[in-house]
Design a protein around this motif. Structure first.
Motif, short mmCIF file in Angstrom:
data_model
loop_
_atom_site.label_atom_id
_atom_site.label_comp_id
_atom_site.label_asym_id
_atom_site.label_seq_id
_atom_site.Cartn_x
_atom_site.Cartn_y
_atom_site.Cartn_z
N CYS A 1 30.20 33.32 13.66
CA CYS A 1 30.89 32.54 12.61
C CYS A 1 31.71 33.45 11.70
O CYS A 1 31.97 33.12 10.53
CB CYS A 1 29.87 31.74 11.81
SG CYS A 1 28.98 30.54 12.83
N CYS B 1 36.31 29.76 10.32
CA CYS B 1 35.35 30.79 9.95
C CYS B 1 35.71 31.41 8.60
O CYS B 1 34.84 31.61 7.74
CB CYS B 1 35.27 31.87 11.03
SG CYS B 1 34.54 31.30 12.58
N LEU C 1 32.67 26.93 9.49
CA LEU C 1 31.87 27.02 10.72
C LEU C 1 30.73 27.96 10.44
O LEU C 1 30.93 29.17 10.27
CB LEU C 1 32.72 27.52 11.89
CG LEU C 1 31.96 27.64 13.23
CD1 LEU C 1 31.48 26.26 13.70
CD2 LEU C 1 32.83 28.27 14.31
N THR C 2 29.54 27.42 10.35
CA THR C 2 28.35 28.20 10.01
C THR C 2 27.34 28.10 11.16
O THR C 2 27.45 27.22 12.02
CB THR C 2 27.73 27.68 8.71
OG1 THR C 2 27.41 26.28 8.86
CG2 THR C 2 28.69 27.85 7.54
N GLY D 1 28.25 27.66 17.09
CA GLY D 1 27.92 28.71 16.12
C GLY D 1 26.49 29.17 16.29
O GLY D 1 25.57 28.65 15.65
#
Length: 236
Positions: free
Chosen positions: A114, A141, A146-147, A165
């Motif tokens: 990520c 990211c 986006l984690t 991710g």
């Protein structure tokens, strides 16, 4: 200290069942639920008919009667039944070859960090084939959108590409919780969009640093629950 209990339950759809719970030092660690012909392990977090498959409540003094206690052997027998049934019903297929030749797959997937980098492993080929997808992934990211545990689906013509991710940064190992969560989200998205088969590598293993056998054990009940085939590719 390990303690084991067997309790009668009623599911969300009003079926009678039994649940076995393992507590270690009063903390719930594993759980097995038996409803009809189904045996469900707590390797999966949730079932639509049962609800959460592992209680989050610690064991309280006097909460259960001595008649509710069972032996470690009885719990392990129930756990083995659940794991065996989930594996037998799993829709994970192992293939040797090139992931990108999977013409029968409606979607492709791979694990990614990520931090916005696709500079190693199979991610390099995903980046080469879909450069616009990579640019959008990188922007997500950088924006913190986006984690670990989340997904970035990209539609390439009639095929979906799933960026999972699985780890926070390319310098860090993959996280099992993130792997499980991202695959669960991918399968939910796939089901909603008519995807019946997904091809992917051994995500989170290799550069991710996890043992594939452990990853597969965690993913098997999730794949089974969603009813979507997953073809796992390994190079010869």
């Amino acid at each position: 200290m390990a303690e084991y209990f067997k309790l009668d339950i009623e599911t969300l759809d009003y079926q009678d069942g039994i649940t076995y719970i393992e507590f270690i030092d009063r903390v719930p660690t594993r759980q097995v639920t038996h409803v009809g012909e189904r045996w469900l392990s707590s390797l999966r977090e949730h079932d639509t008919a049962v609800g959460p498959l592992l209680t989050d409540q610690p064991l309280q003094p006097g909460e259960f009667d001595d008649s509710d206690r069972v032996s470690a052997a009885e719990f392990e027998d129930a756990w083995t039944l659940a794991i065996t049934q989930e594996r037998d019903q799993a829709m994970i297929e192992h293939r040797i070859g090139d992931l990108f030749t999977a013409d029968d797959a409606d979607a492709l997937a791979h694990g990614c960090n990520c931090a916005g980098a696709m500079g190693r492993g199979i991610a390099v080929e995903f980046k080469r084939r879909w450069p616009q997808m990579y640019e959008e992934y990188k922007a997500l990211c950088r924006a913190g959108k986006l984690t670990p545990g989340e997904i970035f689906p990209w539609q390439a013509g009639e095929r979906w590409i799933y960026n999972l991710g699985t780890q926070a940064h390319w310098r860090t190992r993959a996280e099992m919780q993130a792997v499980v969560s991202s695959v669960d989200r991918m399968l939910a998205h796939a089901g909603a969009h008519g995807v019946r088969r997904i091809a992917m590598p051994r995500i989170a293993a290799g550069l991710g640093g996890l043992e594939w056998a452990h990853v597969e054990d965690a993913l098997t009940p999730i794949v089974s629950a969603h009813g979507i085939s997953v073809a796992v590719y390994q190079l010869p």
